[in-house]
Design a protein around this motif. Sequence first.
Motif, PDB file in Angstrom:
ATOM      1  N   ASN A   1      10.189   7.943  -7.414  1.00  0.00           N
ATOM      2  CA  ASN A   1       9.825   6.720  -6.695  1.00  0.00           C
ATOM      3  C   ASN A   1      10.522   6.663  -5.342  1.00  0.00           C
ATOM      4  O   ASN A   1       9.895   6.320  -4.330  1.00  0.00           O
TER       5      ASN A   1
ATOM      6  N   LEU B   1       8.815   9.047  -3.044  1.00  0.00           N
ATOM      7  CA  LEU B   1       7.510   8.534  -2.617  1.00  0.00           C
ATOM      8  C   LEU B   1       7.645   7.388  -1.621  1.00  0.00           C
ATOM      9  O   LEU B   1       6.831   7.269  -0.697  1.00  0.00           O
TER      10      LEU B   1
ATOM     11  N   SER C   1       8.310   9.011   1.593  1.00  0.00           N
ATOM     12  CA  SER C   1       7.077   9.628   2.066  1.00  0.00           C
ATOM     13  C   SER C   1       6.128   8.582   2.639  1.00  0.00           C
ATOM     14  O   SER C   1       5.507   8.800   3.684  1.00  0.00           O
ATOM     15  N   ASP C   2       6.025   7.443   1.954  1.00  0.00           N
ATOM     16  CA  ASP C   2       5.174   6.365   2.464  1.00  0.00           C
ATOM     17  C   ASP C   2       5.667   5.856   3.812  1.00  0.00           C
ATOM     18  O   ASP C   2       4.872   5.601   4.706  1.00  0.00           O
TER      19      ASP C   2
ATOM     20  N   GLN D   1       0.843  -1.182   0.000  1.00  0.00           N
ATOM     21  CA  GLN D   1       0.000   0.000   0.000  1.00  0.00           C
ATOM     22  C   GLN D   1       0.884   1.240   0.000  1.00  0.00           C
ATOM     23  O   GLN D   1       1.985   1.225   0.494  1.00  0.00           O
ATOM     24  N   GLY D   2       0.391   2.308  -0.549  1.00  0.00           N
ATOM     25  CA  GLY D   2       1.139   3.558  -0.581  1.00  0.00           C
ATOM     26  C   GLY D   2       1.201   4.107  -1.991  1.00  0.00           C
ATOM     27  O   GLY D   2       0.926   3.418  -2.977  1.00  0.00           O
ATOM     28  N   THR D   3       1.574   5.369  -2.089  1.00  0.00           N
ATOM     29  CA  THR D   3       1.601   6.023  -3.395  1.00  0.00           C
ATOM     30  C   THR D   3       2.788   5.602  -4.245  1.00  0.00           C
ATOM     31  O   THR D   3       2.776   5.805  -5.453  1.00  0.00           O
ATOM     32  N   SER D   4       3.809   4.998  -3.645  1.00  0.00           N
ATOM     33  CA  SER D   4       4.980   4.604  -4.420  1.00  0.00           C
ATOM     34  C   SER D   4       4.678   3.448  -5.365  1.00  0.00           C
ATOM     35  O   SER D   4       5.449   3.195  -6.284  1.00  0.00           O
ATOM     36  N   ARG D   5       3.572   2.761  -5.183  1.00  0.00           N
ATOM     37  CA  ARG D   5       3.243   1.667  -6.105  1.00  0.00           C
ATOM     38  C   ARG D   5       2.918   2.198  -7.496  1.00  0.00           C
ATOM     39  O   ARG D   5       3.172   1.527  -8.489  1.00  0.00           O
ATOM     40  N   TYR D   6       2.387   3.424  -7.588  1.00  0.00           N
ATOM     41  CA  TYR D   6       2.094   4.002  -8.898  1.00  0.00           C
ATOM     42  C   TYR D   6       3.380   4.337  -9.651  1.00  0.00           C
ATOM     43  O   TYR D   6       3.471   4.129 -10.857  1.00  0.00           O
ATOM     44  N   SER D   7       4.375   4.832  -8.930  1.00  0.00           N
ATOM     45  CA  SER D   7       5.645   5.120  -9.591  1.00  0.00           C
ATOM     46  C   SER D   7       6.364   3.820  -9.960  1.00  0.00           C
ATOM     47  O   SER D   7       7.085   3.779 -10.958  1.00  0.00           O
TER      48      SER D   7
END
Length: 139
Positions: free
Chosen positions: A125, A128, A131-132, A5-11
């Motif tokens: 990435n 992020l 950040s995560d 989980q987290g926004t780094s998965r999109y990068s």
Amino acid sequence: MSIHQGTSRYSAVALLILGLLTAVGPYTIYPICGDAMDGPCHATGHAEVLIGVSMSVLSVASLFVANHRDRALLGLAILALSVLSVLVVTVIIGTCDGGMMACNRTGKPGMIAVGTVAAIASVANIVLVKSDSRRIRWE
């Protein structure tokens, strides 16, 4: 085994796509000289395929690694491969000497562009992932 989980998965997904572009680009999207030409661009194309496949494998691995530190290290490895991708085209192997050859008109600019975008995306990435880790640690 699940995707973290987290926004780094999109990068990480964006880096996967850029890795695939690095791998298939020299022979499809921004073509280099074909197999009939056995010059430096031929070796550059093979090196770019290996770099792109490595970037893709590391990107997929970063999707399934739960530890933030390990994901940041995978991001650093992808950054190093992105920089290596640009260096292979410009300094290490290079392309043919003829300015009007396909490898210099389309291949070299395409490989440099994808490698540069991949380097920028891998830095994003890493940011992020950090950040995560901070956000999850404080919740």
